[in-house]
Design a protein around this motif. Structure first.
Motif, short mmCIF file in Angstrom:
data_model
loop_
_atom_site.label_atom_id
_atom_site.label_comp_id
_atom_site.label_asym_id
_atom_site.label_seq_id
_atom_site.Cartn_x
_atom_site.Cartn_y
_atom_site.Cartn_z
N UNK A 279 -10.30 17.87 -4.56
CA UNK A 279 -9.17 16.84 -3.99
C UNK A 279 -8.01 17.37 -3.74
N UNK A 280 -7.38 17.23 -2.52
CA UNK A 280 -6.01 17.71 -2.12
C UNK A 280 -5.11 16.50 -2.59
N UNK A 281 -3.82 16.84 -2.36
CA UNK A 281 -2.96 15.87 -2.72
C UNK A 281 -2.39 14.85 -1.60
N UNK A 282 -1.99 13.67 -2.28
CA UNK A 282 -1.47 12.67 -1.28
C UNK A 282 0.14 12.45 -1.41
N UNK A 283 0.66 12.37 -0.21
CA UNK A 283 2.12 12.10 -0.22
C UNK A 283 2.69 10.75 0.69
N UNK A 284 3.77 10.78 0.88
CA UNK A 284 4.19 9.40 1.44
C UNK A 284 5.10 9.93 2.59
N UNK A 285 5.08 9.19 3.69
CA UNK A 285 6.07 9.22 4.85
C UNK A 285 7.07 8.11 4.78
N UNK A 286 8.21 8.56 4.95
CA UNK A 286 9.28 7.26 5.18
C UNK A 286 8.84 6.65 6.43
N UNK A 287 8.49 5.40 6.21
CA UNK A 287 7.71 4.55 7.11
C UNK A 287 9.26 3.87 8.18
N UNK A 288 10.04 4.36 8.11
CA UNK A 288 11.28 3.89 8.81
C UNK A 288 12.40 4.83 9.15
N UNK A 289 13.15 4.97 10.26
CA UNK A 289 14.20 6.11 10.49
C UNK A 289 15.10 5.36 9.78
N UNK A 290 15.93 5.90 8.58
CA UNK A 290 16.88 5.31 7.86
C UNK A 290 18.16 5.61 8.53
N UNK A 291 18.90 4.55 8.59
CA UNK A 291 20.49 4.47 9.02
C UNK A 291 21.28 4.62 7.94
N UNK A 292 21.05 4.43 6.54
CA UNK A 292 21.65 4.50 5.51
C UNK A 292 20.75 5.42 4.42
N UNK A 293 21.43 6.04 3.63
CA UNK A 293 20.58 6.72 2.74
C UNK A 293 19.91 5.98 1.72
N UNK A 294 20.56 4.84 1.29
CA UNK A 294 20.01 4.02 0.31
C UNK A 294 18.75 3.45 0.76
N UNK A 295 18.36 3.31 2.14
CA UNK A 295 16.94 3.12 2.41
C UNK A 295 15.94 3.97 1.91
N UNK A 296 16.20 5.12 1.68
CA UNK A 296 15.31 6.22 1.40
C UNK A 296 15.10 5.90 -0.34
N UNK A 297 15.82 5.52 -1.08
CA UNK A 297 15.80 5.32 -2.54
C UNK A 297 14.46 4.88 -2.96
N UNK A 298 13.90 3.62 -2.59
CA UNK A 298 12.70 3.06 -3.06
C UNK A 298 11.67 4.17 -2.94
N UNK A 299 11.56 4.77 -1.86
CA UNK A 299 10.48 5.45 -1.43
C UNK A 299 10.40 6.94 -2.36
N UNK A 300 11.84 7.44 -2.57
CA UNK A 300 11.88 8.59 -3.28
C UNK A 300 11.37 8.01 -4.77
N UNK A 301 11.81 6.90 -5.29
CA UNK A 301 11.29 6.39 -6.63
C UNK A 301 9.95 6.51 -6.74
#
Length: 320
Positions: A1-23
């Protein structure tokens, strides 16, 4: 079984939009957080700002457009990102649309394949510590990076069609697909990639498949989710050509008909969480080492909270 990752589902305009997905990457089984090309905040800056906020996660760019950066700048920036995050980085590249090439370089690449070969091999050699002396058709370089220990940078190539798959096999560490059915990976792209690697006398690259999908719900139309998240890809000539090669009946005049066929072909996945986990396994079985969950359509229609919950649900189903 390989790995599974996440794509940011939006183009962030502010860096804080990244934080929940990084979490989610920090706290779940997800292997990496990916971004595509962004015309707003450069993805490398977004990841660096996210790391500065305390969310230091493995990053992937699928893909950066070659005309935007000289290979020396690309090598330096991606190495800097690996240092900022403290994790390996996947630096995927693509020649981009001919209109972008002309706007930034003065004219389109006569041979996108040769341009990719020169560009990616130069970035890899610079990251490996070599002094690169090259007066190529598309890349000129007579420099080296100052030596500096850093987490690894995998240099990738976005592959949609067989000839680029061969180039990926020749020069890349990672080959990246987007919207390609598992059957197309298994029967066409990965065999051509392996042929290119064999001819170059090197190991075949890893394969990362970025796959749009959604969980079934009573009030959800998968066709609407697909078109909300992938209309620009479905309308693009080079994606349409890829889909035709994969056996999808593309209708350039009717996006909805094309979307129906994309779902039928398994380039967009839908089902309950257990079913989605099984269909993700189909990509691993086809040769993908990493499958990237792309819920862009869900985010467009339902927002951040619903998207985060859906990602977490799918991830739980994919855990061993």
């Amino acid at each position: 079984m390989g790995t599974v990752s996440i794509l940011m589902p939006l183009v962030p305009m502010r860096s804080e939009q990244m934080l929940p997905y990084a979490a989610l990457v920090q706290w779940t089984s997800a292997a990496r957080l990916w971004q595509g090309h962004s015309p707003l905040i450069d993805p490398l800056d977004s990841f660096t700002q996210t790391a500065g906020a305390g969310f230091r996660v493995p990053a992937g760019i699928g893909v950066a457009l070659m005309p935007y950066r000289h290979p020396m700048q690309a090598a330096l920036q991606f190495r800097s990102l690996a240092l900022a995050t403290g994790h390996p980085v996947v630096a995927g590249f693509s020649p981009g649309d001919p209109r972008i090439q002309e706007a930034l370089l003065g004219r389109p690449y006569d041979s996108p394949l040769r341009a990719t070969r020169e560009y990616v091999s130069t970035v890899r050699r610079l990251l490996a510590g070599e002094h690169v002396r090259l007066g190529g058709d598309y890349v000129r370089c007579d420099m080296s990076l100052y030596p500096l220990p850093h987490p690894g940078v995998e240099v990738g190539v976005g592959m949609l069609r067989p000839r680029m798959a061969r180039v990926a096999g020749e020069v890349a560490d990672t080959a990246i697909t987007w919207l390609a059915p598992a059957s197309y990976l298994r029967e066409e792209l990965i065999p051509r990639m392996r042929e290119g690697a064999a001819e170059a006398g090197r190991p075949a690259p890893r394969v990362a498949a970025i796959v749009p999908m959604c969980v079934d719900a009573p009030d959800r139309d998968p066709l609407q989710v697909l078109t909300a998240g992938s209309s620009s890809h479905l309308s693009s000539a080079h994606y349409q050509d890829m889909l035709r090669r994969a056996g999808v009946a593309v209708d350039p005049e009717d996006l909805s008909k094309t979307a129906e066929q994309v779902i039928e072909a398994g380039a967009f996945l839908t089902g309950d969480p257990t079913g989605l986990a099984g269909r993700i396994s189909d990509f691993h079985d086809a040769g993908a080492d990493e499958v990237v969950i792309n819920l862009t359509g869900t985010h467009q229609l339902s927002g951040t909270a619903a998207t985060l919950a859906e990602i977490e649900t799918v991830l739980k189903e994919t855990e061993p």
